[in-house]
Design a protein around this motif. Structure first.
Motif, short mmCIF file in Angstrom:
data_model
loop_
_atom_site.label_atom_id
_atom_site.label_comp_id
_atom_site.label_asym_id
_atom_site.label_seq_id
_atom_site.Cartn_x
_atom_site.Cartn_y
_atom_site.Cartn_z
N GLN A 24 3.66 7.39 9.73
CA GLN A 24 3.42 6.63 11.09
C GLN A 24 2.00 6.42 11.29
OE1 GLN A 24 5.43 5.15 13.22
NE2 GLN A 24 7.28 5.57 12.04
N CYS A 25 1.59 7.70 10.75
CA CYS A 25 -0.18 7.54 11.01
C CYS A 25 -0.74 6.42 9.80
CB CYS A 25 -0.78 8.83 10.69
SG CYS A 25 -0.54 10.32 12.13
N CYS A 26 -0.16 6.34 8.93
CA CYS A 26 -0.74 5.55 7.87
C CYS A 26 -0.53 4.00 8.36
CB CYS A 26 -0.08 5.49 6.47
SG CYS A 26 -0.62 7.19 5.76
N ALA A 27 0.91 3.73 9.00
CA ALA A 27 1.06 2.54 9.69
C ALA A 27 0.10 2.15 10.71
CB ALA A 27 2.54 2.45 10.12
N HIS A 38 -2.72 -0.91 10.68
CA HIS A 38 -3.02 -1.94 11.82
C HIS A 38 -4.59 -1.87 12.22
CE1 HIS A 38 -2.29 -4.11 15.58
NE2 HIS A 38 -3.02 -3.04 16.35
N ARG A 39 -5.02 -0.63 12.36
CA ARG A 39 -6.65 -0.77 12.81
C ARG A 39 -7.52 -1.38 11.70
NH1 ARG A 39 -6.86 5.56 15.45
NH2 ARG A 39 -5.58 4.99 17.14
N ALA A 40 -7.11 -1.21 10.31
CA ALA A 40 -7.86 -1.58 9.25
C ALA A 40 -7.80 -3.29 9.51
CB ALA A 40 -7.25 -1.36 7.86
N ILE A 55 0.83 -1.42 -0.15
CA ILE A 55 0.17 0.03 0.01
C ILE A 55 0.86 1.41 -0.06
CG2 ILE A 55 -1.85 -1.19 1.11
CD1 ILE A 55 -1.01 0.21 3.69
N ALA A 56 2.14 1.24 -0.34
CA ALA A 56 3.19 2.27 -0.05
C ALA A 56 2.66 3.33 -1.31
CB ALA A 56 4.48 1.93 -0.45
N PRO A 57 2.23 2.93 -2.34
CA PRO A 57 1.92 3.98 -3.51
C PRO A 57 0.77 4.82 -3.05
CG PRO A 57 2.40 1.99 -4.46
CD PRO A 57 2.36 1.43 -3.11
N ARG A 58 -0.40 4.30 -2.53
CA ARG A 58 -1.32 5.03 -2.20
C ARG A 58 -1.29 5.59 -0.74
NH1 ARG A 58 -5.82 0.43 -1.13
NH2 ARG A 58 -4.63 -0.84 -2.98
N ILE A 59 -0.37 5.25 -0.10
CA ILE A 59 0.08 6.14 1.15
C ILE A 59 0.68 7.28 0.96
CG2 ILE A 59 1.98 6.15 3.00
CD1 ILE A 59 1.14 3.46 3.71
N ARG A 60 1.54 7.33 -0.23
CA ARG A 60 2.33 8.43 -0.86
C ARG A 60 1.10 9.34 -1.61
NH1 ARG A 60 6.35 4.53 -2.28
NH2 ARG A 60 5.29 4.32 -4.50
N HIS A 61 0.16 8.74 -2.28
CA HIS A 61 -0.70 9.69 -2.87
C HIS A 61 -1.68 10.34 -1.65
CE1 HIS A 61 -4.29 10.73 -5.21
NE2 HIS A 61 -5.23 9.80 -4.44
N PHE A 62 -2.05 9.69 -0.76
CA PHE A 62 -3.00 10.37 0.08
C PHE A 62 -2.27 11.31 1.02
CE2 PHE A 62 -5.85 6.38 0.50
CZ PHE A 62 -6.60 6.99 -0.36
N ILE A 63 -0.67 11.19 1.24
CA ILE A 63 0.01 12.29 1.92
C ILE A 63 0.07 13.54 1.04
CG2 ILE A 63 2.22 13.01 2.65
CD1 ILE A 63 2.67 9.93 3.56
N ILE A 74 -6.66 5.12 6.53
CA ILE A 74 -5.69 5.96 6.16
C ILE A 74 -6.22 7.48 6.04
CG2 ILE A 74 -4.20 6.70 4.25
CD1 ILE A 74 -3.51 3.91 3.72
N ARG A 75 -7.37 7.78 5.30
CA ARG A 75 -7.85 9.05 5.14
C ARG A 75 -8.09 9.51 6.56
NH1 ARG A 75 -10.35 10.71 0.35
NH2 ARG A 75 -10.26 9.26 -1.41
N GLY A 76 -8.91 8.93 7.49
CA GLY A 76 -9.13 9.45 8.81
C GLY A 76 -7.95 9.81 9.51
N GLU A 77 -6.82 9.02 9.44
CA GLU A 77 -5.82 9.35 10.38
C GLU A 77 -5.08 10.41 9.75
OE1 GLU A 77 -4.58 8.02 13.12
OE2 GLU A 77 -6.07 6.47 13.05
#
Length: 346
Positions: free
Chosen positions: A66-69, A73-75, A44-52, A94-97
């Motif tokens: 860190q928030c995405c990690a 975990h919560r997901a 999920i690293a590509p989508r993490i970079r996109h959302f950031i 990820i969006r919420g965090e």
């Protein structure tokens, strides 16, 4: 289903399989979970970079990762394959965090917020604990005394029910004795044999004058009120005497006799076994008023976290003078009405 989605589903399945619901994890299970979780973050690293980038947190890249990690975990914990795929769960987490992180780090970037110059403040940042940690809103509004008050109210309710039942049994015994005494009284042969409207407390009332029976019931009702108010309430001797029309000495006699009888009844009746160790207490005194420093203030504390953002508007002197004049006129009018009412009574 794409290859990435299938790989995510397989990695999440490994995490769930090696996370026992009960008991502790073995070293092998922890190692499997760590490898699977690292694989999930890599997928999920590509989508993490996109959302950031989408949430404008490139200047806080490490914190955002860190928030995405944490979101991943919560997901995994909330994942339910019957509702949706894992990609849906992780995207919303990820969006919420990231949204929460943005609110903590910067002001609200929405156009509507910029228009009114609004500032978004995290509720967790309103107060801190003794060690400097942030306190959640639940910790601020939690009532630590709620459980104690609830248990105390339930105890009072049960105690009042037990007292009512104990007094009822005592009054029933008095009525049985009173009816037996009325039956021993001589009656003329021409006097009809009255029949009560129905059985009461399983005591037959045949052959008793209805007027005498009504007097007995009225006397028992009066005695019951005296016992309840003097032994189990805050009624003073003067108040009980004035309200019931019974002399103070007679009230003392009724109370003394009831105290002994109730104590013996509680000790002999298994229904009141809990009360057997407690003799009927004398009239309780009214509790003393709480000290001034422990009384609740009339005005809210401006220093509390939930009152810090409140606005205070200064009152203009002219408006204050108008309000004072209106209050004075109201007081004077009330005084005139009271004086007129007093003159009317006299």
């Amino acid at each position: 289903m794409s290859k990435i989605t299938a790989a995510l589903e397989a990695a999440v399945a490994v995490v769930l399989e090696n996370t026992p619901a009960e008991g502790s994890q073995t070293a092998r299970q922890r190692a499997n979970v760590d490898r699977a979780f690292a694989s999930i973050l890599k997928l999920i690293a590509p989508r993490i970079r996109h959302f950031i980038r989408q949430y404008g947190l490139t200047a806080h890249w490490d914190d955002a990762e860190q928030c995405c990690a944490i979101a991943a975990h919560r997901a995994i914990q909330a994942y339910d394959p019957e509702k949706a795929q894992f990609t849906t769960f992780v995207n919303w987490q990820i969006r919420g965090e990231l949204q929460s992180l943005r609110f903590r780090l910067m002001t609200d970037q929405r156009p509507s917020a910029k228009k009114v110059e609004a500032t978004t403040v995290s509720l967790n940042a309103l107060a801190t604990g003794a060690d400097g940690e942030e306190l959640s809103p639940e910790a601020l509004i939690e009532d630590e005394d709620a459980l104690g008050r609830t248990e105390s109210a339930a105890s009072d309710y049960l105690a009042e029910g037990a007292v009512e039942s104990l007094i009822d049994v005592y009054v029933a015994n008095l009525r049985k004795v009173g009816i037996q005494q009325l039956r021993r009284r001589p009656r003329s042969r021409t006097e009809p044999r009255p029949v009560a409207e129905g059985p009461r407390l399983r005591v037959a009332t045949h052959g008793i004058d209805p007027e005498e029976l009504e007097k007995l019931d009225a006397k028992l009702a009066r005695d019951r009120e005296i016992i309840a108010r003097r032994l189990f309430d805050t009624g003073t001797l003067d108040d009980v005497s004035n309200d019931t029309g019974v002399t103070k000495e007679r009230v003392r006699q009724i109370t003394k006799r009831a105290t002994k009888a109730l104590t013996e009844l509680a000790a002999s009746d298994p229904r009141f076994a809990v009360m057997a160790d407690y003799a009927a207490a004398p009239a309780r005194r009214r509790p003393a008023p709480a000290p001034a420093e422990t009384r609740a203030p009339l005005l809210p504390d401006a220093g509390q976290p939930h009152n810090r953002l409140a606005r205070v508007t200064a009152v203009q002197p002219s408006a204050l003078a108008t309000a004072a004049t209106a209050a004075t006129e109201t007081v004077e009018a009330a005084g005139r009405i009271a004086l007129h009412a007093s003159e009317t009574r006299h």
